[in-house]
Design a protein around this motif. Structure first.
Motif, PDB file in Angstrom:
ATOM      1  N   GLY A  47       0.814  -1.215   0.000  1.00 34.50           N
ATOM      2  CA  GLY A  47       0.000   0.000   0.000  1.00 34.50           C
ATOM      3  C   GLY A  47       0.844   1.259   0.000  1.00 34.50           C
ATOM      4  O   GLY A  47       0.501   2.251  -0.660  1.00 34.50           O
ATOM      5  N   LEU A  48       1.947   1.232   0.731  1.00 33.35           N
ATOM      6  CA  LEU A  48       2.847   2.379   0.760  1.00 33.35           C
ATOM      7  C   LEU A  48       3.382   2.672  -0.637  1.00 33.35           C
ATOM      8  O   LEU A  48       3.318   3.812  -1.117  1.00 33.35           O
ATOM      9  CB  LEU A  48       4.003   2.121   1.731  1.00 33.35           C
ATOM     10  CG  LEU A  48       5.078   3.201   1.786  1.00 33.35           C
ATOM     11  CD1 LEU A  48       4.540   4.442   2.463  1.00 33.35           C
ATOM     12  CD2 LEU A  48       6.307   2.684   2.501  1.00 33.35           C
ATOM     13  N   PHE A  49       3.883   1.655  -1.308  1.00 24.90           N
ATOM     14  CA  PHE A  49       4.435   1.880  -2.630  1.00 24.90           C
ATOM     15  C   PHE A  49       3.360   2.152  -3.678  1.00 24.90           C
ATOM     16  O   PHE A  49       3.593   2.924  -4.615  1.00 24.90           O
ATOM     17  CB  PHE A  49       5.351   0.726  -3.050  1.00 24.90           C
ATOM     18  CG  PHE A  49       6.697   0.842  -2.411  1.00 24.90           C
ATOM     19  CD1 PHE A  49       7.635   1.725  -2.900  1.00 24.90           C
ATOM     20  CD2 PHE A  49       7.002   0.100  -1.283  1.00 24.90           C
ATOM     21  CE1 PHE A  49       8.872   1.866  -2.294  1.00 24.90           C
ATOM     22  CE2 PHE A  49       8.235   0.222  -0.671  1.00 24.90           C
ATOM     23  CZ  PHE A  49       9.169   1.107  -1.179  1.00 24.90           C
ATOM     24  N   ALA A  50       2.192   1.560  -3.531  1.00 24.76           N
ATOM     25  CA  ALA A  50       1.085   1.874  -4.445  1.00 24.76           C
ATOM     26  C   ALA A  50       0.710   3.349  -4.300  1.00 24.76           C
ATOM     27  O   ALA A  50       0.482   4.039  -5.300  1.00 24.76           O
ATOM     28  CB  ALA A  50      -0.115   0.984  -4.161  1.00 24.76           C
ATOM     29  N   GLY A  51       0.660   3.836  -3.078  1.00 26.67           N
ATOM     30  CA  GLY A  51       0.330   5.243  -2.848  1.00 26.67           C
ATOM     31  C   GLY A  51       1.396   6.186  -3.363  1.00 26.67           C
ATOM     32  O   GLY A  51       1.092   7.225  -3.960  1.00 26.67           O
ATOM     33  N   ILE A  52       2.648   5.837  -3.149  1.00 25.85           N
ATOM     34  CA  ILE A  52       3.737   6.699  -3.614  1.00 25.85           C
ATOM     35  C   ILE A  52       3.762   6.756  -5.143  1.00 25.85           C
ATOM     36  O   ILE A  52       3.794   7.837  -5.743  1.00 25.85           O
ATOM     37  CB  ILE A  52       5.095   6.207  -3.067  1.00 25.85           C
ATOM     38  CG1 ILE A  52       5.175   6.463  -1.555  1.00 25.85           C
ATOM     39  CG2 ILE A  52       6.250   6.892  -3.783  1.00 25.85           C
ATOM     40  CD1 ILE A  52       6.380   5.827  -0.891  1.00 25.85           C
ATOM     41  N   LEU A 103      -4.769   1.371   3.311  1.00 24.27           N
ATOM     42  CA  LEU A 103      -6.048   0.796   3.764  1.00 24.27           C
ATOM     43  C   LEU A 103      -6.657  -0.104   2.688  1.00 24.27           C
ATOM     44  O   LEU A 103      -7.146  -1.201   2.998  1.00 24.27           O
ATOM     45  CB  LEU A 103      -7.021   1.906   4.142  1.00 24.27           C
ATOM     46  CG  LEU A 103      -6.660   2.712   5.388  1.00 24.27           C
ATOM     47  CD1 LEU A 103      -7.624   3.883   5.561  1.00 24.27           C
ATOM     48  CD2 LEU A 103      -6.647   1.838   6.616  1.00 24.27           C
ATOM     49  N   ALA A 104      -6.618   0.332   1.448  1.00 17.67           N
ATOM     50  CA  ALA A 104      -7.165  -0.479   0.356  1.00 17.67           C
ATOM     51  C   ALA A 104      -6.371  -1.770   0.180  1.00 17.67           C
ATOM     52  O   ALA A 104      -6.947  -2.818  -0.127  1.00 17.67           O
ATOM     53  CB  ALA A 104      -7.155   0.329  -0.939  1.00 17.67           C
ATOM     54  N   SER A 105      -5.080  -1.713   0.402  1.00 13.79           N
ATOM     55  CA  SER A 105      -4.250  -2.913   0.298  1.00 13.79           C
ATOM     56  C   SER A 105      -4.602  -3.922   1.386  1.00 13.79           C
ATOM     57  O   SER A 105      -4.675  -5.124   1.136  1.00 13.79           O
ATOM     58  CB  SER A 105      -2.780  -2.519   0.378  1.00 13.79           C
ATOM     59  OG  SER A 105      -1.953  -3.634   0.294  1.00 13.79           O
ATOM     60  N   PHE A 106      -4.842  -3.436   2.607  1.00 20.56           N
ATOM     61  CA  PHE A 106      -5.259  -4.328   3.693  1.00 20.56           C
ATOM     62  C   PHE A 106      -6.620  -4.955   3.385  1.00 20.56           C
ATOM     63  O   PHE A 106      -6.827  -6.147   3.627  1.00 20.56           O
ATOM     64  CB  PHE A 106      -5.322  -3.579   5.027  1.00 20.56           C
ATOM     65  CG  PHE A 106      -4.018  -3.549   5.759  1.00 20.56           C
ATOM     66  CD1 PHE A 106      -3.554  -4.660   6.444  1.00 20.56           C
ATOM     67  CD2 PHE A 106      -3.243  -2.402   5.769  1.00 20.56           C
ATOM     68  CE1 PHE A 106      -2.355  -4.645   7.118  1.00 20.56           C
ATOM     69  CE2 PHE A 106      -2.032  -2.360   6.440  1.00 20.56           C
ATOM     70  CZ  PHE A 106      -1.585  -3.481   7.119  1.00 20.56           C
ATOM     71  N   ILE A 107      -7.535  -4.161   2.850  1.00 23.70           N
ATOM     72  CA  ILE A 107      -8.857  -4.689   2.500  1.00 23.70           C
ATOM     73  C   ILE A 107      -8.727  -5.758   1.418  1.00 23.70           C
ATOM     74  O   ILE A 107      -9.343  -6.823   1.508  1.00 23.70           O
ATOM     75  CB  ILE A 107      -9.800  -3.551   2.054  1.00 23.70           C
ATOM     76  CG1 ILE A 107     -10.109  -2.641   3.241  1.00 23.70           C
ATOM     77  CG2 ILE A 107     -11.076  -4.100   1.436  1.00 23.70           C
ATOM     78  CD1 ILE A 107     -10.817  -1.348   2.858  1.00 23.70           C
ATOM     79  N   TYR A 108      -7.911  -5.483   0.395  1.00 27.82           N
ATOM     80  CA  TYR A 108      -7.714  -6.463  -0.674  1.00 27.82           C
ATOM     81  C   TYR A 108      -7.103  -7.747  -0.118  1.00 27.82           C
ATOM     82  O   TYR A 108      -7.513  -8.845  -0.485  1.00 27.82           O
ATOM     83  CB  TYR A 108      -6.826  -5.899  -1.787  1.00 27.82           C
ATOM     84  CG  TYR A 108      -6.760  -6.815  -2.979  1.00 27.82           C
ATOM     85  CD1 TYR A 108      -7.682  -6.689  -4.000  1.00 27.82           C
ATOM     86  CD2 TYR A 108      -5.821  -7.829  -3.059  1.00 27.82           C
ATOM     87  CE1 TYR A 108      -7.658  -7.548  -5.096  1.00 27.82           C
ATOM     88  CE2 TYR A 108      -5.785  -8.691  -4.146  1.00 27.82           C
ATOM     89  CZ  TYR A 108      -6.708  -8.544  -5.148  1.00 27.82           C
ATOM     90  OH  TYR A 108      -6.691  -9.402  -6.214  1.00 27.82           O
ATOM     91  N   MET A 109      -6.114  -7.601   0.752  1.00 28.92           N
ATOM     92  CA  MET A 109      -5.445  -8.768   1.329  1.00 28.92           C
ATOM     93  C   MET A 109      -6.448  -9.610   2.117  1.00 28.92           C
ATOM     94  O   MET A 109      -6.433 -10.841   2.034  1.00 28.92           O
ATOM     95  CB  MET A 109      -4.302  -8.312   2.243  1.00 28.92           C
ATOM     96  CG  MET A 109      -3.463  -9.428   2.770  1.00 28.92           C
ATOM     97  SD  MET A 109      -2.355 -10.126   1.566  1.00 28.92           S
ATOM     98  CE  MET A 109      -1.345  -8.729   1.193  1.00 28.92           C
ATOM     99  N   PHE A 110      -7.322  -8.959   2.839  1.00 32.83           N
ATOM    100  CA  PHE A 110      -8.306  -9.669   3.659  1.00 32.83           C
ATOM    101  C   PHE A 110      -9.364 -10.361   2.791  1.00 32.83           C
ATOM    102  O   PHE A 110      -9.709 -11.518   3.026  1.00 32.83           O
ATOM    103  CB  PHE A 110      -8.969  -8.697   4.634  1.00 32.83           C
ATOM    104  CG  PHE A 110     -10.019  -9.324   5.491  1.00 32.83           C
ATOM    105  CD1 PHE A 110      -9.677 -10.213   6.507  1.00 32.83           C
ATOM    106  CD2 PHE A 110     -11.356  -9.052   5.280  1.00 32.83           C
ATOM    107  CE1 PHE A 110     -10.644 -10.803   7.292  1.00 32.83           C
ATOM    108  CE2 PHE A 110     -12.337  -9.634   6.062  1.00 32.83           C
ATOM    109  CZ  PHE A 110     -11.980 -10.515   7.072  1.00 32.83           C
ATOM    110  N   PHE A 167      -2.007  -3.101  -9.809  1.00 34.38           N
ATOM    111  CA  PHE A 167      -0.749  -3.140  -9.057  1.00 34.38           C
ATOM    112  C   PHE A 167      -0.939  -3.844  -7.714  1.00 34.38           C
ATOM    113  O   PHE A 167      -0.177  -4.736  -7.348  1.00 34.38           O
ATOM    114  CB  PHE A 167      -0.240  -1.706  -8.845  1.00 34.38           C
ATOM    115  CG  PHE A 167       1.051  -1.609  -8.099  1.00 34.38           C
ATOM    116  CD1 PHE A 167       2.259  -1.816  -8.746  1.00 34.38           C
ATOM    117  CD2 PHE A 167       1.067  -1.297  -6.750  1.00 34.38           C
ATOM    118  CE1 PHE A 167       3.457  -1.712  -8.059  1.00 34.38           C
ATOM    119  CE2 PHE A 167       2.255  -1.189  -6.057  1.00 34.38           C
ATOM    120  CZ  PHE A 167       3.460  -1.399  -6.716  1.00 34.38           C
ATOM    121  N   ILE A 168      -1.972  -3.473  -6.991  1.00 31.21           N
ATOM    122  CA  ILE A 168      -2.240  -4.088  -5.685  1.00 31.21           C
ATOM    123  C   ILE A 168      -2.645  -5.550  -5.850  1.00 31.21           C
ATOM    124  O   ILE A 168      -2.123  -6.439  -5.177  1.00 31.21           O
ATOM    125  CB  ILE A 168      -3.329  -3.298  -4.926  1.00 31.21           C
ATOM    126  CG1 ILE A 168      -2.778  -1.935  -4.505  1.00 31.21           C
ATOM    127  CG2 ILE A 168      -3.824  -4.072  -3.700  1.00 31.21           C
ATOM    128  CD1 ILE A 168      -3.796  -1.023  -3.863  1.00 31.21           C
TER     129      ILE A 168
END
Length: 185
Positions: A47-52, A103-110, A167-168
């Motif tokens: 998520g950090l790198f997706a945001g950057i 946050l979106a990355s955590f949701i996707y992972m879950f 990407f995510i």
């Protein structure tokens, strides 16, 4: 006389003292002791790198007038619009996009952490675009209704979220469903 070549070969190339070769994974442990990726840390990192990356692309889109929606649109309900048009506001908006991506990355992972391939990620990005640009955004003042936007803005931001979701999604699928393809032969 002691044969030093045998000791050097055993220490240098992974052969044991009995002539059997040990297999090691990329993380330094034995092949049977391979550690799995920490899902929470990976989601944070992704998520950090997706945001950057994609937040920077959003800024570049706005600078080159591909879109009329400001890069700090996610911060619009919390800050004055005049401030968000400055370079400091753009940085605040970039930070908001990074937090949103985490946050979106955590949701996707879950929800979709075990899904193979890129297509779920593409759909995930499209779903976020629809949610933000068609539902939440106009009601919270992040942006105007898409009906009043030009086609360049609509298509550019749609494609940005499509690739952001790809990407995510594909990074997650590659890490958690195709690990066998990364093991050494």
């Amino acid at each position: 006389m002691v044969n030093h070549t045998q000791g050097t070969a055993a220490a240098g190339n992974g052969n044991s003292a009995h002539g059997q070769r040990k297999s090691f994974s990329q993380n330094g442990g034995a092949a049977g002791d391979e550690k799995k990726t920490n899902r929470a840390f990976f989601a944070l990192y992704l998520g950090l790198f997706a945001g950057i990356i994609w937040g920077a692309v959003k800024i570049i889109e706005y600078i080159f007038n591909f879109t009329s929606i400001i890069p700090a649109f996610l911060a619009e309900p919390f800050y004055r619009h005049d401030f968000l048009l400055t370079w400091q506001g753009t940085l605040v908006g970039w930070l908001f996009f990074i937090v949103f991506s985490i946050l979106a990355s955590f949701i996707y992972m879950f929800l979709f952490g075990k899904v193979r391939g890129p297509w779920m990620g593409v759909g995930y990005g499209i779903a976020w675009w629809c949610l933000l640009y068609l539902a939440i955004g106009p009601w919270t003042g992040m942006m105007g209704w898409m009906y009043f936007s030009d086609w360049n803005t609509i298509l550019t931001d749609f494609c940005l979220f499509l690739v952001w979701g790809l990407f995510i999604g594909y990074s997650t699928a590659f890490e958690f469903t195709e690990e066998h393809s990364r093991k050494p032969a």
